[in-house]
Design a protein around this motif. Structure first.
Motif, PDB file in Angstrom:
ATOM      1  N   SER A   1       0.826  -1.203   0.000  1.00 34.09           N
ATOM      2  CA  SER A   1       0.000   0.000   0.000  1.00 34.09           C
ATOM      3  C   SER A   1       0.864   1.258   0.000  1.00 34.09           C
ATOM      4  N   LYS A   2       1.939   1.255   0.782  1.00 30.97           N
ATOM      5  CA  LYS A   2       2.854   2.406   0.848  1.00 30.97           C
ATOM      6  C   LYS A   2       3.534   2.664  -0.491  1.00 30.97           C
ATOM      7  N   ALA A   3       3.766   1.620  -1.261  1.00 29.21           N
ATOM      8  CA  ALA A   3       4.484   1.753  -2.527  1.00 29.21           C
ATOM      9  C   ALA A   3       3.598   2.246  -3.666  1.00 29.21           C
ATOM     10  N   LEU A   4       2.286   2.291  -3.440  1.00 29.51           N
ATOM     11  CA  LEU A   4       1.342   2.689  -4.488  1.00 29.51           C
ATOM     12  C   LEU A   4       0.991   4.172  -4.415  1.00 29.51           C
ATOM     13  N   LYS A   5       0.715   4.752  -5.585  1.00 30.00           N
ATOM     14  CA  LYS A   5       0.162   6.102  -5.629  1.00 30.00           C
ATOM     15  C   LYS A   5      -1.243   6.057  -5.028  1.00 30.00           C
ATOM     16  N   SER A   6      -1.827   7.222  -4.786  1.00 28.85           N
ATOM     17  CA  SER A   6      -3.133   7.277  -4.114  1.00 28.85           C
ATOM     18  C   SER A   6      -4.213   6.497  -4.855  1.00 28.85           C
ATOM     19  N   GLN A   7      -4.165   6.466  -6.164  1.00 27.38           N
ATOM     20  CA  GLN A   7      -5.141   5.706  -6.954  1.00 27.38           C
ATOM     21  C   GLN A   7      -4.529   4.402  -7.477  1.00 27.38           C
ATOM     22  N   GLY A   8      -3.411   3.996  -6.896  1.00 24.16           N
ATOM     23  CA  GLY A   8      -2.700   2.811  -7.357  1.00 24.16           C
ATOM     24  C   GLY A   8      -3.436   1.521  -7.054  1.00 24.16           C
ATOM     25  N   GLU A   9      -2.984   0.466  -7.732  1.00 22.59           N
ATOM     26  CA  GLU A   9      -3.617  -0.839  -7.584  1.00 22.59           C
ATOM     27  C   GLU A   9      -2.550  -1.921  -7.443  1.00 22.59           C
ATOM     28  N   TYR A  10      -2.772  -2.831  -6.515  1.00 26.73           N
ATOM     29  CA  TYR A  10      -1.887  -3.966  -6.288  1.00 26.73           C
ATOM     30  C   TYR A  10      -2.641  -5.233  -6.660  1.00 26.73           C
ATOM     31  N   ILE A  11      -2.022  -6.052  -7.508  1.00 19.30           N
ATOM     32  CA  ILE A  11      -2.610  -7.329  -7.912  1.00 19.30           C
ATOM     33  C   ILE A  11      -1.545  -8.398  -7.749  1.00 19.30           C
ATOM     34  N   THR A  12      -1.909  -9.475  -7.073  1.00 16.24           N
ATOM     35  CA  THR A  12      -0.986 -10.590  -6.928  1.00 16.24           C
ATOM     36  C   THR A  12      -1.547 -11.814  -7.639  1.00 16.24           C
ATOM     37  N   VAL A  13      -0.659 -12.622  -8.164  1.00 18.57           N
ATOM     38  CA  VAL A  13      -1.068 -13.862  -8.836  1.00 18.57           C
ATOM     39  C   VAL A  13      -0.484 -15.081  -8.129  1.00 18.57           C
ATOM     40  N   GLY A  14       0.081 -14.875  -6.942  1.00 21.61           N
ATOM     41  CA  GLY A  14       0.609 -16.016  -6.202  1.00 21.61           C
ATOM     42  C   GLY A  14       1.636 -15.595  -5.188  1.00 21.61           C
ATOM     43  N   GLY A  15       2.072 -16.556  -4.388  1.00 24.91           N
ATOM     44  CA  GLY A  15       3.101 -16.264  -3.413  1.00 24.91           C
ATOM     45  C   GLY A  15       2.867 -16.968  -2.103  1.00 24.91           C
ATOM     46  N   ASP A  16       3.497 -16.454  -1.070  1.00 31.27           N
ATOM     47  CA  ASP A  16       3.427 -16.995   0.270  1.00 31.27           C
ATOM     48  C   ASP A  16       1.979 -16.987   0.778  1.00 31.27           C
ATOM     49  N   VAL A  17       1.500 -18.132   1.235  1.00 30.02           N
ATOM     50  CA  VAL A  17       0.094 -18.273   1.643  1.00 30.02           C
ATOM     51  C   VAL A  17      -0.272 -17.298   2.757  1.00 30.02           C
ATOM     52  N   SER A  18       0.588 -17.131   3.749  1.00 31.55           N
ATOM     53  CA  SER A  18       0.257 -16.212   4.844  1.00 31.55           C
ATOM     54  C   SER A  18       0.138 -14.775   4.346  1.00 31.55           C
ATOM     55  N   LYS A  19       0.964 -14.399   3.379  1.00 25.43           N
ATOM     56  CA  LYS A  19       0.883 -13.041   2.810  1.00 25.43           C
ATOM     57  C   LYS A  19      -0.383 -12.895   1.967  1.00 25.43           C
TER      58      LYS A  19
ATOM     59  N   MET B   1      -6.442  -3.650  -3.688  1.00 29.16           N
ATOM     60  CA  MET B   1      -5.549  -4.784  -3.485  1.00 29.16           C
ATOM     61  C   MET B   1      -6.340  -6.043  -3.812  1.00 29.16           C
ATOM     62  N   ARG B   2      -5.852  -6.793  -4.810  1.00 27.00           N
ATOM     63  CA  ARG B   2      -6.596  -7.963  -5.258  1.00 27.00           C
ATOM     64  C   ARG B   2      -5.696  -9.163  -5.490  1.00 27.00           C
ATOM     65  N   ILE B   3      -6.315 -10.330  -5.410  1.00 22.17           N
ATOM     66  CA  ILE B   3      -5.668 -11.585  -5.778  1.00 22.17           C
ATOM     67  C   ILE B   3      -6.318 -12.027  -7.073  1.00 22.17           C
ATOM     68  N   LEU B   4      -5.509 -12.386  -8.046  1.00 18.15           N
ATOM     69  CA  LEU B   4      -6.000 -12.756  -9.356  1.00 18.15           C
ATOM     70  C   LEU B   4      -5.679 -14.213  -9.641  1.00 18.15           C
ATOM     71  N   ALA B   5      -6.693 -14.973  -9.976  1.00 14.58           N
ATOM     72  CA  ALA B   5      -6.487 -16.363 -10.400  1.00 14.58           C
ATOM     73  C   ALA B   5      -6.328 -16.351 -11.917  1.00 14.58           C
ATOM     74  N   LEU B   6      -5.267 -16.933 -12.396  1.00 20.63           N
ATOM     75  CA  LEU B   6      -4.962 -16.885 -13.827  1.00 20.63           C
ATOM     76  C   LEU B   6      -5.184 -18.225 -14.512  1.00 20.63           C
ATOM     77  N   LYS B   7      -5.606 -18.128 -15.761  1.00 19.92           N
ATOM     78  CA  LYS B   7      -5.597 -19.286 -16.641  1.00 19.92           C
ATOM     79  C   LYS B   7      -4.283 -19.197 -17.407  1.00 19.92           C
ATOM     80  N   ALA B   8      -3.581 -20.294 -17.504  1.00 23.30           N
ATOM     81  CA  ALA B   8      -2.265 -20.303 -18.150  1.00 23.30           C
ATOM     82  C   ALA B   8      -2.307 -19.659 -19.528  1.00 23.30           C
ATOM     83  N   ASN B   9      -1.430 -18.664 -19.733  1.00 24.21           N
ATOM     84  CA  ASN B   9      -1.229 -17.966 -21.001  1.00 24.21           C
ATOM     85  C   ASN B   9      -2.439 -17.183 -21.499  1.00 24.21           C
TER      86      ASN B   9
END
Length: 109
Positions: A18-36, A51-59
């Motif tokens: 959140s700190k790294a984003l501009k005021s209207q910025g958006e964070y999207i993750t597609v994976g990583g550490d489960v606790s995070k 701040m969102r988690i995105l489930a991806l279909k391969a390619n």
């Protein structure tokens, strides 16, 4: 500050992103550490930024992503430290330890 962070690693807290984003910025993750990821789900909504988690279909949408890169609208972050082919094991360990800040490069030539 960033307009968008697209993260495949998710190793930091929602507050850090959140700190790294501009005021209207958006964070999207597609994976990583489960606790995070759980932190993004539970604490992310309390931040003013998206701040969102995105489930991806391969390619899926790979052509669109390529277009954004070609137009200079999407920039890949490359790890300054590069490895030779004989250092591949070290590169995999470096990646696995989460020490990288960008894409890990193994030079084959």
């Amino acid at each position: 500050e960033y307009d968008l962070i697209l993260d495949a690693k998710t190793t930091r807290s929602p507050a850090d992103y959140s700190k790294a984003l501009k005021s209207q910025g958006e964070y999207i993750t597609v994976g990583g550490d489960v606790s995070k990821l759980l932190g993004i789900l539970t604490k992310g909504p309390f931040h003013k930024k998206k701040m969102r988690i995105l489930a991806l279909k391969a390619n899926k949408d790979l052509d669109y992503i390529h277009q954004l890169i070609a137009e200079g609208k999407l920039k890949c972050v490359l790890e300054p430290k590069q490895f030779t082919l004989s250092q591949t094991g070290e590169a995999v360990q470096y990646f696995g330890d989460g020490l990288h800040e960008g894409k890990v490069i193994v030079n084959v030539v």
